[in-house]
Design an enzyme around this catalytic site. Structure first.
Site, PDB file in Angstrom:
ATOM      1  N   GLU A  59     -12.951   5.062   4.881  1.00 27.39           N
ATOM      2  CA  GLU A  59     -11.774   5.043   5.410  1.00 27.39           C
ATOM      3  C   GLU A  59     -12.120   4.947   7.166  1.00 27.39           C
ATOM      4  OE1 GLU A  59      -8.704   4.909   4.956  1.00 27.39           O
ATOM      5  OE2 GLU A  59      -7.848   5.959   6.661  1.00 27.39           O
ATOM      6  N   GLU A  67       0.869  -1.093   0.071  1.00 26.47           N
ATOM      7  CA  GLU A  67      -0.164  -0.050  -0.194  1.00 26.47           C
ATOM      8  C   GLU A  67       0.828   1.180   0.096  1.00 26.47           C
ATOM      9  OE1 GLU A  67      -3.066   0.669   2.995  1.00 26.47           O
ATOM     10  OE2 GLU A  67      -3.547  -1.603   2.980  1.00 26.47           O
TER      11      GLU A  67
HETATM   12  C1  NOJ Z   1      -3.897   1.239   5.428  1.00 31.05           C
HETATM   13  C2  NOJ Z   1      -5.006   0.363   5.568  1.00 31.05           C
HETATM   14  O1  NOJ Z   1      -4.687  -1.084   5.361  1.00 31.05           O
HETATM   15  C3  NOJ Z   1      -6.273   0.805   4.806  1.00 31.05           C
HETATM   16  O2  NOJ Z   1      -7.344   0.147   5.051  1.00 31.05           O
HETATM   17  C4  NOJ Z   1      -6.555   2.306   4.935  1.00 31.05           C
HETATM   18  O3  NOJ Z   1      -7.497   2.759   4.077  1.00 31.05           O
HETATM   19  C5  NOJ Z   1      -5.199   2.958   4.406  1.00 31.05           C
HETATM   20  N1  NOJ Z   1      -4.043   2.567   5.368  1.00 31.05           N
HETATM   21  C6  NOJ Z   1      -5.285   4.607   4.537  1.00 31.05           C
HETATM   22  O4  NOJ Z   1      -5.441   4.832   5.723  1.00 31.05           O
END
Ligand code: NOJ
Length: 467
Positions: free
Chosen positions: A422, A377
């Site tokens: 979120e 990510e």
């Molecule tokens: C990491 C998380 O895995 C994800 O679920 C989240 O939306 C993002 N960060 C952004 O905060």
């Protein structure tokens, strides 16, 4: 400890402009030095996009803190989310439009097993179908088994505080890998053990809303243990080499790491920053290296435990990277630590420091483990979409720099394909490469400016974005 992370979290609510100015990144060259087969993709998670889930998070969304504040800041519920469970084919076209050759998505345990003794085969078939369609489109699926949510029946029995959850999770992972193994080779067992433990058990702002040092340590350890159990189960159940690379399963987890930068050159600031770094950034990586879970925060946490099956359970390390915190020693605080983003720093919509060099630094640092790395990510809360193209280009530039210096980084998944739910911040922050209209039942998706940037990099990698 608790205070330490309260402060850390408080400063997450604090503003943008990277040190590598966008113009320094030559888009026409970006990505060309990456290895053949490099995975360029996007990521989502089930609860954030599927819609109509029923799990421990949906219960949490319905309720409030003792002082009456809703658990979700903007008062929203995940609800229909982006309706991606019904609109997978639409999302697949978005991935094709990006030119992505990989997609990371998660499986909603509560959808497959809403009750302990129920397994919904039609749901397993649907996830399998997604993997088939992705593969047919030349898009490698990476499947996350646990991304923050639990079935209600698991949560009711103590969730990650209970040893029994490990057994249930291992069985679930085994069954899932048996069903999807013919199409899936890349497995991500657990998403961000450190974040889930801190938010849910230290700060108490995610379910189950506890504030306890002991439980934080326990749950962090248990999530790492859950990874080890799931890794064993997946390797045993997934015997089919879907991508013909000689390995039926590549198993790892997604580890959230950030830069904790001492605010000054003082020894005190340095040691407080190092302590925070060790707990948050190193626990998971050390566990991969040693097979032991070792947590230590003087006077507050102390755990040293060997976990059977942990050593050797990582085929790769997943890195979720977003930001940097400055750390200043604060003797008036029990944790001695104050974390913040200095004035003048470029920030995203949630106030997080934009620091692309941090990705380079963490890749260099974790390369010492000798494991392949996927950036599972990386992304930006940017409601207007103006900052995302530069953010994307500069982080890919940082990644390519690390790769050209020998770091074995095999993929990059942008967070996120779509705007989505979120967590405690609800629908306010937008992380999507594609903007979602949450007011209309169609959940219409529209491109943000960063789609062009992504497509250019895809072309540089020899991929062919759909027109
Ligand atoms: C990491 C998380 O895995 C994800 O679920 C989240 O939306 C993002 N960060 C952004 O905060």
């Amino acid at each position: 400890m608790r205070r330490l992370f309260l402060l850390w979290a408080a400063c997450l609510g604090c503003e943008l402009r990277p040190q590598l100015a966008g113009r320094e990144v030559d888009l026409s060259e970006l990505g060309k030095r990456l290895r053949p087969g490099f995975l360029l993709g996007a990521a989502t998670s089930s609860h954030q996009v599927e819609g109509n889930n029923s799990n421990d998070w949906t219960d949490w969304e319905e309720t409030s803190f003792e002082d009456g504040r809703p658990h979700i800041e903007d008062g929203s519920r995940s609800g229909l989310a982006t309706d991606s469970y019904s609109r997978f084919e639409e999302d697949l076209q978005l991935l094709r439009r990006l030119g992505a050759n990989a997609y990371r998505f998660s499986i909603e345990w509560s959808r497959l097993q809403p009750e302990e003794n129920l397994w919904r085969e039609e749901v397993a078939n649907r996830y399998l179908q997604w993997a088939i369609e992705l593969r047919q489109a030349g898009i490698e699926p990476m499947v996350t088994v646990h991304h923050f949510t639990l079935p209600k029946w698991v949560a009711a029995r103590g969730g990650w505080e209970s040893d029994g959850t490990l057994e249930h999770f291992e069985r679930f992972a085994s069954r899932l890998a048996g069903r999807l193994g013919s199409e899936v080779d890349l497995w991500c067992t657990v998403n961000e053990p450190n974040v889930q433990a801190v938010q849910g058990y230290l700060l108490g702002i995610w379910p189950p809303g506890k504030q306890s040092n002991r439980d934080t340590a326990l749950v962090m350890a248990r999530l790492i243990e859950a990874h080890a159990r799931a890794a064993k189960a997946i390797r045993a159940a997934d015997r089919q080499d879907a991508d013909h690379d000689g390995k039926p399963a590549m198993v790892g987890l997604a580890h959230h790491a950030r830069i904790f930068q001492p605010a000054t050159g003082s020894a005190l600031d340095a040691s407080v920053a190092a302590l925070t770094d060790d707990f948050f950034n190193e626990t998971v990586v050390r566990a991969a290296r040693t097979g032991r879970i070792q947590l230590s925060v003087p006077g507050q946490l102390d755990l040293d435990k060997e976990v059977p099956g942990l050593l050797g359970s990582f085929d790769y390390l997943g890195l979720n990277y977003y930001t940097r915190d400055h750390v200043r020693a604060d003797l008036s605080d029990p944790s001695f630590s104050h974390q913040y983003v200095p004035e003048g720093r470029p920030r995203n919509g949630l106030g997080w420091d934009i620091y692309p060099e941090g990705l380079y630094l963490l890749l260099r640092r974790f390369a010492r483990e000798g494991l392949p790395i996927y950036v599972t990510e990386n992304g930006i809360a940017d409601n207007g979409g103006e900052q995302r193209p530069t953010y994307l280009a500069e982080h890919l530039f940082a990644l390519e720099r690390a790769a050209s210096e020998g770091v074995d980084v095999r993929g990059y998944f942008h967070w996120s394909l779509l705007d989505n739910f979120e967590w405690a911040e609800g629908y306010e922050p937008r992380f999507g490469l594609f903007r979602v209209d949450f007011d209309g039942p169609e959940r219409t998706r529209t491109e943000t400016q960063a789609v062009d940037t992504f497509r250019q990099v895809a072309r540089n990698l020899g991929l062919s974005p759909a027109p």
